[in-house]
Scaffold this motif. Structure first.
Motif, PDB file in Angstrom:
ATOM      1  N   SER A  15       7.507  -3.426  -5.967  1.00 23.16           N
ATOM      2  CA  SER A  15       8.374  -4.229  -4.804  1.00 23.16           C
ATOM      3  C   SER A  15       8.224  -3.599  -3.425  1.00 23.16           C
ATOM      4  N   ARG A  16       7.886  -4.691  -2.660  1.00 27.05           N
ATOM      5  CA  ARG A  16       7.512  -4.346  -1.294  1.00 27.05           C
ATOM      6  C   ARG A  16       8.608  -4.875  -0.274  1.00 27.05           C
ATOM      7  N   SER A  17       8.882  -3.822   0.560  1.00 26.47           N
ATOM      8  CA  SER A  17       9.858  -4.226   2.017  1.00 26.47           C
ATOM      9  C   SER A  17       8.872  -4.998   2.946  1.00 26.47           C
ATOM     10  N   LEU A  18       8.994  -6.021   3.334  1.00 25.38           N
ATOM     11  CA  LEU A  18       8.099  -6.706   4.165  1.00 25.38           C
ATOM     12  C   LEU A  18       8.848  -7.263   5.373  1.00 25.38           C
ATOM     13  N   PRO A  19       8.379  -7.540   6.520  1.00 23.43           N
ATOM     14  CA  PRO A  19       9.083  -7.998   7.810  1.00 23.43           C
ATOM     15  C   PRO A  19       9.118  -9.629   7.903  1.00 23.43           C
ATOM     16  N   GLU A  20      10.340  -9.853   8.237  1.00 21.86           N
ATOM     17  CA  GLU A  20      10.385 -11.349   8.372  1.00 21.86           C
ATOM     18  C   GLU A  20       9.522 -12.052   9.798  1.00 21.86           C
ATOM     19  N   TRP A 142      11.669   6.623  16.053  1.00 19.63           N
ATOM     20  CA  TRP A 142      12.403   5.497  16.448  1.00 19.63           C
ATOM     21  C   TRP A 142      11.894   4.069  15.634  1.00 19.63           C
ATOM     22  N   GLN A 143      11.131   4.534  14.572  1.00 21.00           N
ATOM     23  CA  GLN A 143      10.376   3.446  14.032  1.00 21.00           C
ATOM     24  C   GLN A 143      10.880   3.155  12.331  1.00 21.00           C
ATOM     25  N   ARG A 148       9.537   1.409   6.639  1.00 21.67           N
ATOM     26  CA  ARG A 148       9.880   0.419   5.200  1.00 21.67           C
ATOM     27  C   ARG A 148       8.776  -0.662   4.983  1.00 21.67           C
ATOM     28  N   THR A 149       8.205  -1.122   5.961  1.00 24.17           N
ATOM     29  CA  THR A 149       7.240  -2.154   6.000  1.00 24.17           C
ATOM     30  C   THR A 149       5.754  -1.784   6.032  1.00 24.17           C
ATOM     31  N   ARG A 150       5.583  -0.904   7.023  1.00 22.82           N
ATOM     32  CA  ARG A 150       4.072  -0.611   7.548  1.00 22.82           C
ATOM     33  C   ARG A 150       3.486  -1.732   8.462  1.00 22.82           C
ATOM     34  N   ALA A 151       4.247  -2.671   8.632  1.00 20.88           N
ATOM     35  CA  ALA A 151       3.868  -4.008   9.412  1.00 20.88           C
ATOM     36  C   ALA A 151       4.344  -4.265  10.655  1.00 20.88           C
TER      37      ALA A 151
END
Length: 265
Positions: A15-20, A142-143, A148-151
């Motif tokens: 399961s990956r956290s991905l940016p929108e 600050w990131q 969470r996403t590395r993106a």
């Protein structure tokens, strides 16, 4: 987001956290002037920063109101301007969808790509070697979205003696910088007091945005382009790149770097 992690001889569910990525329209006085693909957060900051760095306004006082409207297909930042800003809008008008990797798509002419910038050579603070070298390490705190996403990219504002005091993240490096500059303006932070720190390369538009914000020092984890350095040198901006803890490359206006005295026992 569910996915399969595949290796030779194995396949496991992960399961990956991905940016929108969401289209964000910048609408001035009822007319859309730009649509940027962006992370759907800190939109008020984005609208303020984009307006300032594109020269649509000279200060937040030029924006009478800003309303963020979410639609099924994206987000509108609806701004109503004070006074007669039609000429500035015509000069910098865009009608484009801005991909996250390109910041100059859709401008009207080659002249617009080399627009006049403020001269910052007599502005800005001095920084020590260690403050510059450790700037990107300071930004790491600050990131959370990147963790969470590395993106996503980040842009932060560093004040000598305090480190990074404010930052914004976005899938687009230009958007992250616009969000930071907008947040600084909305919090009445003086860009002349510090340096902007980037997780990305230093391209022409990143230098232009820093100049429009009035920040004379730009520190980045990655490389600059040659033309970005020409523009930075002409605008009086100090560019330090490849800043990764142990050191950095100093390209333009080294006069803002303070010598550190070594004490030998």
């Amino acid at each position: 987001m569910a996915a399969s992690h595949v290796r030779p001889g194995s396949q496991n569910g992960v399961s990956r956290s991905l940016p929108e990525e969401t289209p964000v329209a910048m609408v001035y006085d009822g007319t859309s002037h730009a649509v940027m693909m962006a992370t759907p957060a800190d939109i008020q900051d984005f609208a303020a920063g984009f307006s300032l760095t594109e020269g649509f306004v000279t200060g937040l006082e030029d924006i009478a109101s800003c309303e963020v409207i979410a639609h099924d297909l994206g987000i509108e930042a609806r701004m109503w301007l004070r006074g007669d800003r039609a000429q500035a809008l015509a000069a910098r008008r865009r009608n484009m969808i801005g991909p996250v990797g390109c910041g100059l798509c859709g401008i009207d002419s080659l002249e617009e790509a080399s627009r006049a910038l403020p001269d910052l050579r007599d502005r800005g603070p001095s920084l020590s070697v260690s403050q510059v070298a450790l700037a990107t390490d300071s930004l790491r705190d600050w990131q959370p979205f990147h963790d969470r996403t590395r993106a996503v990219h980040a842009a932060g504002f560093l004040i000598p003696g305090r480190g990074v005091v404010l930052a914004r993240e976005d899938v687009g490096r230009h958007n992250a910088l616009d969000k930071l500059i907008g947040a600084m303006a909305r919090q009445d932070m003086d860009a002349e007091r510090g340096a902007i720190v980037l997780t990305s390369r230093v391209s022409v538009e990143m230098v232009q945005k820093c100049a429009m914000a009035g920040c004379a020092i730009l520190i980045a984890v990655s490389a600059p382009t040659l033309h970005a350095l020409r523009i930075a040198d002409a605008a009086g901006i100090t560019v330090a790149a490849f800043a990764r803890g142990e050191g950095f490359d100093l390209f333009t206006h080294p006069e803002r770097l303070k010598a550190e005295v070594s004490h030998v026992a």
